[in-house]
Design an enzyme around this catalytic site. Structure first.
Site, PDB file in Angstrom:
ATOM      1  N   TYR A 109       0.838  -1.202   0.000  1.00  7.62           N
ATOM      2  CA  TYR A 109       0.000   0.000   0.000  1.00  7.62           C
ATOM      3  C   TYR A 109       0.878   1.259   0.000  1.00  7.62           C
ATOM      4  O   TYR A 109       1.534   1.583   0.979  1.00  7.62           O
ATOM      5  CB  TYR A 109      -0.950   0.020   1.198  1.00  7.62           C
ATOM      6  CG  TYR A 109      -1.832  -1.206   1.284  1.00  7.62           C
ATOM      7  CD1 TYR A 109      -2.239  -1.870   0.133  1.00  7.62           C
ATOM      8  CD2 TYR A 109      -2.248  -1.704   2.508  1.00  7.62           C
ATOM      9  CE1 TYR A 109      -3.036  -3.008   0.196  1.00  7.62           C
ATOM     10  CE2 TYR A 109      -3.047  -2.843   2.584  1.00  7.62           C
ATOM     11  CZ  TYR A 109      -3.428  -3.487   1.422  1.00  7.62           C
ATOM     12  OH  TYR A 109      -4.203  -4.612   1.494  1.00  7.62           O
ATOM     13  N   HIS A 153       0.567 -12.068   1.044  1.00 10.39           N
ATOM     14  CA  HIS A 153      -0.355 -11.173   0.334  1.00 10.39           C
ATOM     15  C   HIS A 153      -0.725 -11.708  -1.067  1.00 10.39           C
ATOM     16  O   HIS A 153       0.149 -11.931  -1.892  1.00 10.39           O
ATOM     17  CB  HIS A 153       0.345  -9.810   0.196  1.00 10.39           C
ATOM     18  CG  HIS A 153      -0.566  -8.653  -0.046  1.00 10.39           C
ATOM     19  ND1 HIS A 153      -0.152  -7.347   0.082  1.00 10.39           N
ATOM     20  CD2 HIS A 153      -1.874  -8.585  -0.406  1.00 10.39           C
ATOM     21  CE1 HIS A 153      -1.151  -6.531  -0.199  1.00 10.39           C
ATOM     22  NE2 HIS A 153      -2.209  -7.256  -0.495  1.00 10.39           N
TER      23      HIS A 153
HETATM   24  P1  NAD Z   1     -13.260  -0.672   1.030  1.00 10.77           P
HETATM   25  O1  NAD Z   1     -14.285  -1.513   0.395  1.00 10.77           O
HETATM   26  O2  NAD Z   1     -13.176  -0.635   2.488  1.00 10.77           O
HETATM   27  O3  NAD Z   1     -13.417   0.802   0.413  1.00 10.77           O
HETATM   28  C1  NAD Z   1     -12.492   1.813   0.717  1.00 10.77           C
HETATM   29  C2  NAD Z   1     -12.984   3.119   0.122  1.00 10.77           C
HETATM   30  O4  NAD Z   1     -14.218   3.472   0.750  1.00 10.77           O
HETATM   31  C3  NAD Z   1     -12.019   4.280   0.393  1.00 10.77           C
HETATM   32  O5  NAD Z   1     -12.063   5.170  -0.706  1.00 10.77           O
HETATM   33  C4  NAD Z   1     -12.625   4.944   1.617  1.00 10.77           C
HETATM   34  O6  NAD Z   1     -12.268   6.308   1.681  1.00 10.77           O
HETATM   35  C5  NAD Z   1     -14.105   4.768   1.334  1.00 10.77           C
HETATM   36  N1  NAD Z   1     -14.943   4.829   2.535  1.00 10.77           N
HETATM   37  C6  NAD Z   1     -14.795   4.168   3.701  1.00 10.77           C
HETATM   38  N2  NAD Z   1     -15.781   4.498   4.562  1.00 10.77           N
HETATM   39  C7  NAD Z   1     -16.568   5.395   3.932  1.00 10.77           C
HETATM   40  C8  NAD Z   1     -17.738   6.105   4.286  1.00 10.77           C
HETATM   41  N3  NAD Z   1     -18.310   5.964   5.462  1.00 10.77           N
HETATM   42  N4  NAD Z   1     -18.267   6.968   3.372  1.00 10.77           N
HETATM   43  C9  NAD Z   1     -17.721   7.123   2.145  1.00 10.77           C
HETATM   44  N5  NAD Z   1     -16.601   6.471   1.745  1.00 10.77           N
HETATM   45  C10 NAD Z   1     -16.029   5.611   2.627  1.00 10.77           C
HETATM   46  O7  NAD Z   1     -11.863  -1.156   0.362  1.00 10.77           O
HETATM   47  P2  NAD Z   1     -10.384  -1.327   0.877  1.00 10.77           P
HETATM   48  O8  NAD Z   1      -9.864  -0.137   1.607  1.00 10.77           O
HETATM   49  O9  NAD Z   1      -9.617  -1.791  -0.292  1.00 10.77           O
HETATM   50  O10 NAD Z   1     -10.491  -2.559   1.878  1.00 10.77           O
HETATM   51  C11 NAD Z   1     -10.402  -2.411   3.262  1.00 10.77           C
HETATM   52  C12 NAD Z   1      -9.055  -2.871   3.776  1.00 10.77           C
HETATM   53  O11 NAD Z   1      -8.927  -4.278   3.634  1.00 10.77           O
HETATM   54  C13 NAD Z   1      -7.854  -2.281   3.041  1.00 10.77           C
HETATM   55  O12 NAD Z   1      -7.568  -0.985   3.512  1.00 10.77           O
HETATM   56  C14 NAD Z   1      -6.806  -3.313   3.373  1.00 10.77           C
HETATM   57  O13 NAD Z   1      -6.304  -3.082   4.671  1.00 10.77           O
HETATM   58  C15 NAD Z   1      -7.589  -4.623   3.349  1.00 10.77           C
HETATM   59  N6  NAD Z   1      -7.517  -5.304   2.034  1.00 10.77           N
HETATM   60  C16 NAD Z   1      -6.668  -6.352   1.881  1.00 10.77           C
HETATM   61  C17 NAD Z   1      -6.548  -6.978   0.645  1.00 10.77           C
HETATM   62  C18 NAD Z   1      -5.576  -8.119   0.472  1.00 10.77           C
HETATM   63  O14 NAD Z   1      -4.984  -8.548   1.444  1.00 10.77           O
HETATM   64  N7  NAD Z   1      -5.396  -8.633  -0.711  1.00 10.77           N
HETATM   65  C19 NAD Z   1      -7.291  -6.532  -0.454  1.00 10.77           C
HETATM   66  C20 NAD Z   1      -8.179  -5.495  -0.252  1.00 10.77           C
HETATM   67  C21 NAD Z   1      -8.293  -4.885   0.989  1.00 10.77           C
END
Ligand code: NAD
Length: 320
Positions: free
Chosen positions: A56, A119
């Site tokens: 990230y 990952h």
């Molecule tokens: P997510 O589905 O949580 O969406 C994130 C987006 O939604 C961001 O733009 C954020 O600003 C927005 N958001 C969050 N809360 C909001 C709200 N209340 N109103 C409006 N917008 C809002 O996607 P993500 O961040 O990719 O996934 C969450 C976490 O999971 C990541 O940060 C990461 O730590 C983890 N993750 C891991 C993997 C992996 O291991 N392969 C893949 C994806 C995500």
């Protein structure tokens, strides 16, 4: 905030976790001072589970999160990852995995991790992950640098097959349990972490980032859900979070967060129930995308159900 036990680890984690991908500017620029306030507010409000990765922001998110957790490390359950370092930059070798934890510990300003994940396993050679990376992960665990180890990915098939051959303490799947896709419900519960309840931004009014890999079918379905919620004056992120958080088989769900507004709104959503009529309508709108996901990683690691788009298109055709 409800606290749940993560599988057999004994780790006590908040039902809603803090995903730190946005701290690597993965969703556009963010403000350091505001993100620091978001981290503090989250911890003060009972969110104790944090997820990050070297990938990230190409180490930026780890560096920022390490600084933001200064003095509060003991209050959180901290997870990071190894083996993915760039969009197409993977290294699942024992040597790289072993070096990776020391680099992450330094950036995160701590001497241990609660969870260390490999990952995006679908990008690796299964034999190398099982025979080389996983034994290296267990050696890291034995050294005390990580309390528990796991794997993450999009392909449920790889999560299943790797963990069947090399048992893990927990696993994280992303974009596979939310309004648009519920496939991860078929995974064995116990140590299951759900990421991306907003389908990496598709289920927000602002919409997804430019890099989002979703197919047109998923995008169009998401847009219809967002438009419907806006038309009914309800928050699409609230409904999406409430849906994802309602599955008792999932220990914790990581939402990407970088502002205090997001912390407040997501906490409010987590603490209330969705309007059942609206949820019913939204679930109907979501049907065309259900069971469908884009392809990622090596072809031999694809989920069989990554071919579901055709079936869904057929389902969309008029019945007569
Ligand atoms: P997510 O589905 O949580 O969406 C994130 C987006 O939604 C961001 O733009 C954020 O600003 C927005 N958001 C969050 N809360 C909001 C709200 N209340 N109103 C409006 N917008 C809002 O996607 P993500 O961040 O990719 O996934 C969450 C976490 O999971 C990541 O940060 C990461 O730590 C983890 N993750 C891991 C993997 C992996 O291991 N392969 C893949 C994806 C995500």
């Amino acid at each position: 905030m409800e606290i749940r036990t993560l599988g057999n680890t004994g780790l006590r984690v908040s039902r809603l976790g803090f995903g730190a991908a946005p701290l690597g500017n993965e969703y556009g620029g963010m403000d350091d001072a505001e993100a620091q306030r978001a981290v503090d507010l989250a911890i003060d409000s009972g969110i104790n589970f944090f997820d990050v990765a070297p990938y990230y922001g190409r180490t930026l998110a780890e560096t920022r999160l390490g600084a933001m957790l200064k003095g509060r490390r003991q209050e959180v359950v901290l997870a990071t990852k190894c083996a993915r370092y760039d969009v197409a930059g993977f290294d699942f070798s024992a040597k790289r995995v072993t070096r990776s934890i020391d680099e992450s510990l330094q950036r995160l300003q701590t001497d241990y991790l609660d969870i260390f994940h490999i990952h995006d396993v679908e990008f690796g050679d299964k034999r190398q992950i099982v025979d080389e990376a996983m034994p290296a992960m267990r050696r890291i665990q034995a050294s005390g640098k990580a309390r528990f180890i796991g794997i993450t990915g999009l392909s449920l098939r790889m999560l299943r097959e790797v963990s069947a051959e090399a048992p893990v303490d927990c696993m994280l799947s992303y974009c596979r349990y939310n309004l648009l896709n519920t496939d991860a419900a078929a995974l064995d519960p116990g140590g299951l972490i759900n990421a991306s309840p907003l389908h990496m931004g598709l289920l927000t009014v602002a919409g997804p980032p430019a890099w989002h890999p979703a197919t047109p079918l998923i995008r169009d379905t998401a847009r219809r859900i967002v438009d419907y919620c806006q038309g009914r004056g309800v928050s699409v992120t609230d409904i999406a979070l409430q849906f994802a958080l309602a599955n008792p088989a999932i220990a914790s769900t990581f939402a990407g967060i970088s502002t205090t507004d997001e912390v407040r709104q997501n906490l409010r959503a987590a603490g209330s129930a969705p309007d059942s009529e609206i949820l019913k309508e939204v679930e109907l709108l979501a049907q065309p995308a259900r069971g469908h996901i884009w392809r990622a990683g090596r072809p031999e690691n694809y989920d069989p159900n990554m071919e579901y788009e055709c079936q869904n298109l057929i389902r969309l055709l008029p019945m007569n």
